[in-house]
Write a protein that holds these residues in place. Structure first.
Motif, mmCIF file in Angstrom:
data_model
loop_
_atom_site.group_PDB
_atom_site.id
_atom_site.type_symbol
_atom_site.label_atom_id
_atom_site.label_comp_id
_atom_site.label_asym_id
_atom_site.label_seq_id
_atom_site.Cartn_x
_atom_site.Cartn_y
_atom_site.Cartn_z
ATOM 1 N N ASN A 130 -8.334 8.184 -2.107
ATOM 2 C CA ASN A 130 -6.947 8.096 -1.656
ATOM 3 C C ASN A 130 -6.270 6.955 -2.408
ATOM 4 O O ASN A 130 -6.335 5.792 -2.005
ATOM 5 C CB ASN A 130 -6.898 7.832 -0.152
ATOM 6 C CG ASN A 130 -7.131 9.082 0.664
ATOM 7 O OD1 ASN A 130 -6.499 10.110 0.454
ATOM 8 N ND2 ASN A 130 -8.051 8.999 1.622
ATOM 9 N N ASN A 131 -5.609 7.313 -3.512
ATOM 10 C CA ASN A 131 -5.014 6.298 -4.380
ATOM 11 C C ASN A 131 -3.491 6.285 -4.358
ATOM 12 O O ASN A 131 -2.877 5.238 -4.564
ATOM 13 C CB ASN A 131 -5.485 6.533 -5.825
ATOM 14 C CG ASN A 131 -4.630 5.814 -6.834
ATOM 15 O OD1 ASN A 131 -4.701 4.596 -6.984
ATOM 16 N ND2 ASN A 131 -3.767 6.564 -7.519
ATOM 17 N N VAL A 132 -2.862 7.420 -4.086
ATOM 18 C CA VAL A 132 -1.421 7.537 -4.265
ATOM 19 C C VAL A 132 -0.663 6.465 -3.476
ATOM 20 O O VAL A 132 -1.034 6.111 -2.360
ATOM 21 C CB VAL A 132 -0.935 8.947 -3.861
ATOM 22 C CG1 VAL A 132 -1.042 9.172 -2.363
ATOM 23 C CG2 VAL A 132 0.486 9.184 -4.352
ATOM 24 N N GLY A 133 0.393 5.944 -4.099
ATOM 25 C CA GLY A 133 1.200 4.940 -3.421
ATOM 26 C C GLY A 133 2.430 4.583 -4.228
ATOM 27 O O GLY A 133 2.496 4.834 -5.435
ATOM 28 N N ILE A 134 3.441 4.015 -3.569
ATOM 29 C CA ILE A 134 4.637 3.529 -4.246
ATOM 30 C C ILE A 134 4.923 2.114 -3.757
ATOM 31 O O ILE A 134 4.401 1.681 -2.722
ATOM 32 C CB ILE A 134 5.864 4.429 -4.005
ATOM 33 C CG1 ILE A 134 6.204 4.509 -2.510
ATOM 34 C CG2 ILE A 134 5.632 5.818 -4.570
ATOM 35 C CD1 ILE A 134 7.467 5.281 -2.194
ATOM 36 N N SER A 135 5.755 1.394 -4.503
ATOM 37 C CA SER A 135 6.094 0.027 -4.113
ATOM 38 C C SER A 135 7.592 -0.187 -4.222
ATOM 39 O O SER A 135 8.307 0.600 -4.856
ATOM 40 C CB SER A 135 5.359 -0.990 -4.995
ATOM 41 O OG SER A 135 5.905 -0.970 -6.301
#
Length: 321
Positions: A130-135
């Motif tokens: 589980n890597n997906v991400g935004i900042s």
């Protein structure tokens, strides 16, 4: 009074010894401990599924896992990038690669995440990353409601519901399986001006730590506490800067770890550890950050505020999948 001083000294010495032990353990684990053969541990011919797989840490995870002989499922929103990676990896590593096109902003409808489970139901998936991400870097009051929504939806929903779906699948497998959740050191210590991102990563960190005792033995649950890494998020932040300020971030870039180094060290610890900061530089930075928490919180806030002041006029805060 002497007894109080001895007590304070003993507590301080114990704390420092703890940090030194942790750093020493990391040095041993990274240089002397033999990593598991992932094919043997999780199943010959099985697949590793990686979200946010076409950029940054996710791309590195996919390539490193393929290099170690696992078949790969790439999940991302850009089919062209997915197809390009699939062709490259099948040619370079000789593994099977499947793709799933999915925009994680759709995760607000949690049932849409079932698409990923459904499209891979006939594959023997043994590892979930589980890597997906935004900042987003901005003061809270200046964030748009949609930006807040996108951060919460992308950073919290997928890791939760995919872990749930694949844990159920993994418990039905004969052999061992693994879940790797990419958290952040920003979830361990507060980060002003990245308050929503920091909060979502704190959720991932604590969610993963809470999940670990429920699955000891059958599923290796590992938290990757990612630190400052060279990724596309950083590249897009640079694109949003006023050109006259680019030279000011050059020194910071030299301190960022290579994503391949991070994923290599994490995968070397898979099955041995439950909590891995990534590169050795991240271990040291994290321990120092926790040791000097008030100072580090101020320093982070100061740096982020400076970054905001360097943005181009009318530029939106940085976001990336």
């Amino acid at each position: 009074m002497k007894a109080l001083k001895r007590c304070i000294f003993a507590v301080g010495a114990f704390q420092v010894s703890t940090y030194l032990y942790q750093i020493g353990h990391e040095i041993y684990a990274r240089n002397y401990r033999k990593p598991y053969d992932l094919k043997d541990r999780y199943g010959e011919g099985s697949y590793a599924l990686v979200t946010g797989a076409t950029e940054g840490i996710g791309k590195s995870y996919a390539r490193t896992l393929a290099k170690r002989g696992l078949n790969i499922v790439l999940v991302g929103r850009n089919q062209e990038k997915l197809d390009c990676m699939k062709a490259e990896m099948e040619c370079e590593y000789g593994v099977l690669v499947q793709t799933v096109k999915y925009d994680f902003l759709n995760s607000v409808d949690y049932t849409s995440l079932q698409q990923i489970d459904e499209e891979t139901k006939d594959l023997d998936v043994s590892i979930l990353v589980n890597n997906v991400g935004i900042s987003a870097v901005q003061s809270f009051v200046n964030l748009e409601p949609k930006e807040i929504n996108d951060l919460l939806v992308t950073n919290v929903f997928p890791v939760t519901f995919l872990s749930h779906a694949f844990e159920r699948r993994f418990l039905k497998r004969e052999g061992k399986s693994a879940i790797i959740n990419v958290g952040s050191e920003n979830g361990e210590v507060p980060f002003p001006y990245m308050q929503v991102y920091s909060g979502t990563k704190s959720y991932i960190n604590h969610f993963t730590k809470s999940l670990q005792p429920e699955n000891s033995g059958k599923i290796d649950v590992l938290l990757h506490v990612a630190g400052f890494t060279r990724t596309n998020i950083g590249n897009r932040q640079k694109e949003q800067l006023d050109p006259k300020h680019l030279s000011k971030v050059a020194t910071l870039e030299t301190m960022a770890a290579d994503p391949d180094e991070c994923t290599r060290d994490v995968l070397n610890s898979l099955g041995h550890e439950t909590y891995v900061p990534g590169a050795l530089s991240h271990v040291i930075a994290l321990e120092l950050t926790k040791m000097f928490s008030p100072i580090s919180i101020w320093a982070r806030g100061y740096a982020a505020k400076k970054m905001i002041s360097w943005l181009k006029k009318d530029e939106e805060p940085s976001k990336s999948e």
